[in-house]
Design a protein around this motif. Structure first.
Motif, PDB file in Angstrom:
ATOM      1  N   ARG A 160       5.111 -26.050 -54.783  1.00 51.56           N
ATOM      2  CA  ARG A 160       5.515 -25.828 -53.388  1.00 51.56           C
ATOM      3  C   ARG A 160       7.003 -25.509 -53.282  1.00 51.56           C
ATOM      4  NH1 ARG A 160       1.824 -30.089 -52.408  1.00 51.56           N
ATOM      5  NH2 ARG A 160       3.512 -31.609 -52.514  1.00 51.56           N
ATOM      6  N   ARG A 161       7.828 -26.222 -54.061  1.00 52.82           N
ATOM      7  CA  ARG A 161       9.275 -25.992 -54.014  1.00 52.82           C
ATOM      8  C   ARG A 161       9.613 -24.581 -54.485  1.00 52.82           C
ATOM      9  NH1 ARG A 161      11.298 -28.965 -58.037  1.00 52.82           N
ATOM     10  NH2 ARG A 161      10.368 -30.787 -57.100  1.00 52.82           N
ATOM     11  N   GLN A 162       9.019 -24.140 -55.586  1.00 50.69           N
ATOM     12  CA  GLN A 162       9.287 -22.792 -56.092  1.00 50.69           C
ATOM     13  C   GLN A 162       8.784 -21.731 -55.119  1.00 50.69           C
ATOM     14  OE1 GLN A 162       7.487 -22.835 -59.962  1.00 50.69           O
ATOM     15  NE2 GLN A 162       9.282 -23.751 -60.931  1.00 50.69           N
ATOM     16  N   HIS A 163       7.639 -21.965 -54.528  1.00 48.76           N
ATOM     17  CA  HIS A 163       7.105 -21.021 -53.549  1.00 48.76           C
ATOM     18  C   HIS A 163       8.043 -20.916 -52.347  1.00 48.76           C
ATOM     19  CE1 HIS A 163       4.541 -19.851 -50.096  1.00 48.76           C
ATOM     20  NE2 HIS A 163       4.158 -18.933 -50.964  1.00 48.76           N
ATOM     21  N   ARG A 164       8.501 -22.067 -51.871  1.00 46.66           N
ATOM     22  CA  ARG A 164       9.425 -22.081 -50.730  1.00 46.66           C
ATOM     23  C   ARG A 164      10.723 -21.350 -51.064  1.00 46.66           C
ATOM     24  NH1 ARG A 164      10.313 -27.480 -50.111  1.00 46.66           N
ATOM     25  NH2 ARG A 164       8.082 -27.758 -50.002  1.00 46.66           N
ATOM     26  N   LEU A 165      11.241 -21.537 -52.275  1.00 49.32           N
ATOM     27  CA  LEU A 165      12.467 -20.844 -52.683  1.00 49.32           C
ATOM     28  C   LEU A 165      12.278 -19.335 -52.686  1.00 49.32           C
ATOM     29  CD1 LEU A 165      13.829 -23.119 -55.545  1.00 49.32           C
ATOM     30  CD2 LEU A 165      14.887 -22.671 -53.330  1.00 49.32           C
ATOM     31  N   TRP A 166      11.134 -18.869 -53.171  1.00 49.36           N
ATOM     32  CA  TRP A 166      10.873 -17.429 -53.177  1.00 49.36           C
ATOM     33  C   TRP A 166      10.754 -16.877 -51.756  1.00 49.36           C
ATOM     34  CZ3 TRP A 166      11.414 -13.526 -56.357  1.00 49.36           C
ATOM     35  CH2 TRP A 166      11.559 -13.796 -57.712  1.00 49.36           C
ATOM     36  N   VAL A 167      10.100 -17.634 -50.876  1.00 53.47           N
ATOM     37  CA  VAL A 167       9.960 -17.173 -49.491  1.00 53.47           C
ATOM     38  C   VAL A 167      11.325 -17.103 -48.818  1.00 53.47           C
ATOM     39  CG1 VAL A 167       9.057 -17.794 -47.213  1.00 53.47           C
ATOM     40  CG2 VAL A 167       7.578 -17.914 -49.212  1.00 53.47           C
ATOM     41  N   VAL A 168      12.121 -18.153 -48.944  1.00 50.40           N
ATOM     42  CA  VAL A 168      13.440 -18.185 -48.314  1.00 50.40           C
ATOM     43  C   VAL A 168      14.339 -17.099 -48.905  1.00 50.40           C
ATOM     44  CG1 VAL A 168      15.538 -19.565 -48.050  1.00 50.40           C
ATOM     45  CG2 VAL A 168      13.312 -20.591 -47.618  1.00 50.40           C
ATOM     46  N   GLY A 169      14.325 -16.955 -50.233  1.00 49.66           N
ATOM     47  CA  GLY A 169      15.135 -15.915 -50.865  1.00 49.66           C
ATOM     48  C   GLY A 169      14.741 -14.516 -50.413  1.00 49.66           C
ATOM     49  N   SER A 170      13.441 -14.280 -50.296  1.00 50.81           N
ATOM     50  CA  SER A 170      12.967 -12.966 -49.835  1.00 50.81           C
ATOM     51  C   SER A 170      13.406 -12.703 -48.399  1.00 50.81           C
ATOM     52  CB  SER A 170      11.444 -12.884 -49.926  1.00 50.81           C
ATOM     53  OG  SER A 170      11.021 -13.011 -51.254  1.00 50.81           O
ATOM     54  N   LEU A 171      13.306 -13.722 -47.560  1.00 48.24           N
ATOM     55  CA  LEU A 171      13.720 -13.547 -46.159  1.00 48.24           C
ATOM     56  C   LEU A 171      15.223 -13.322 -46.030  1.00 48.24           C
ATOM     57  CD1 LEU A 171      11.482 -16.169 -44.347  1.00 48.24           C
ATOM     58  CD2 LEU A 171      11.331 -13.679 -44.212  1.00 48.24           C
ATOM     59  N   VAL A 172      16.012 -14.020 -46.846  1.00 50.80           N
ATOM     60  CA  VAL A 172      17.466 -13.817 -46.802  1.00 50.80           C
ATOM     61  C   VAL A 172      17.807 -12.403 -47.253  1.00 50.80           C
ATOM     62  CG1 VAL A 172      19.628 -14.524 -47.909  1.00 50.80           C
ATOM     63  CG2 VAL A 172      18.070 -16.248 -47.005  1.00 50.80           C
ATOM     64  N   LEU A 173      17.175 -11.943 -48.330  1.00 60.11           N
ATOM     65  CA  LEU A 173      17.420 -10.578 -48.799  1.00 60.11           C
ATOM     66  C   LEU A 173      16.974  -9.559 -47.757  1.00 60.11           C
ATOM     67  CD1 LEU A 173      18.420  -8.825 -51.105  1.00 60.11           C
ATOM     68  CD2 LEU A 173      16.141  -8.957 -52.108  1.00 60.11           C
ATOM     69  N   TRP A 174      15.814  -9.783 -47.141  1.00 58.58           N
ATOM     70  CA  TRP A 174      15.330  -8.886 -46.090  1.00 58.58           C
ATOM     71  C   TRP A 174      16.320  -8.825 -44.930  1.00 58.58           C
ATOM     72  CZ3 TRP A 174      14.218 -10.504 -41.096  1.00 58.58           C
ATOM     73  CH2 TRP A 174      13.686  -9.535 -40.268  1.00 58.58           C
ATOM     74  N   ALA A 175      16.807  -9.973 -44.471  1.00 57.61           N
ATOM     75  CA  ALA A 175      17.759 -10.002 -43.350  1.00 57.61           C
ATOM     76  C   ALA A 175      19.065  -9.324 -43.728  1.00 57.61           C
ATOM     77  CB  ALA A 175      18.011 -11.441 -42.911  1.00 57.61           C
ATOM     78  N   GLY A 176      19.510  -9.539 -44.962  1.00 65.62           N
ATOM     79  CA  GLY A 176      20.742  -8.891 -45.406  1.00 65.62           C
ATOM     80  C   GLY A 176      20.625  -7.381 -45.417  1.00 65.62           C
ATOM     81  N   VAL A 177      19.497  -6.890 -45.891  1.00 66.25           N
ATOM     82  CA  VAL A 177      19.294  -5.441 -45.926  1.00 66.25           C
ATOM     83  C   VAL A 177      19.123  -4.887 -44.514  1.00 66.25           C
ATOM     84  CG1 VAL A 177      17.654  -3.648 -46.631  1.00 66.25           C
ATOM     85  CG2 VAL A 177      18.365  -5.392 -48.254  1.00 66.25           C
TER      86      VAL A 177
END
Length: 111
Positions: free
Chosen positions: A15-32
């Motif tokens: 769950r922790r690794q999944h959450r990290l990937w989701v948050v990281g993807s959303l941060v990258l998406w927002a940055g772009v």
């Protein structure tokens, strides 16, 4: 393997690794989405009759979105494979239980 679940530690790590990937993807998406498009407004260059910021937003961002999706899918496949390996190596709740025949035979043995 149906019905077998890895240990709570493995579940929590998953769950922790999944959450990290989701948050990281959303941060990258927002940055772009917001950062690159905002910074590109200062580029006063016309490219094929359109402002360069248009091309960054219309083409470059789409390429990054596809890359985010591909990386996320690959990471989740690997994470799920690790989950399945952990589930297969987990001890079964039925380990050590032997078949005794019919229920009436089991009751006869107990008495």
């Amino acid at each position: 393997m149906r019905g077998v679940v890895p240990s709570p530690e493995v579940q929590q790590r998953h769950r922790r690794q999944h959450r990290l990937w989701v948050v990281g993807s959303l941060v990258l998406w927002a940055g772009v989405t917001f950062g690159v498009a905002y910074a590109a407004r200062q580029l006063n260059v016309d490219f094929l009759g359109w402002p360069f910021s248009f091309w960054v937003g219309a083409q470059g961002a789409l390429g990054v979105y596809v890359l985010i999706i591909a990386l996320y899918a690959r990471a989740m496949n690997r994470l799920d494979q690790a989950w399945l390996r952990a589930a297969e190596s987990a001890p079964s709740p039925m380990d050590g239980v032997t078949a005794v025949g019919s229920p009436s035979q089991a009751v006869d043995r107990l008495s």
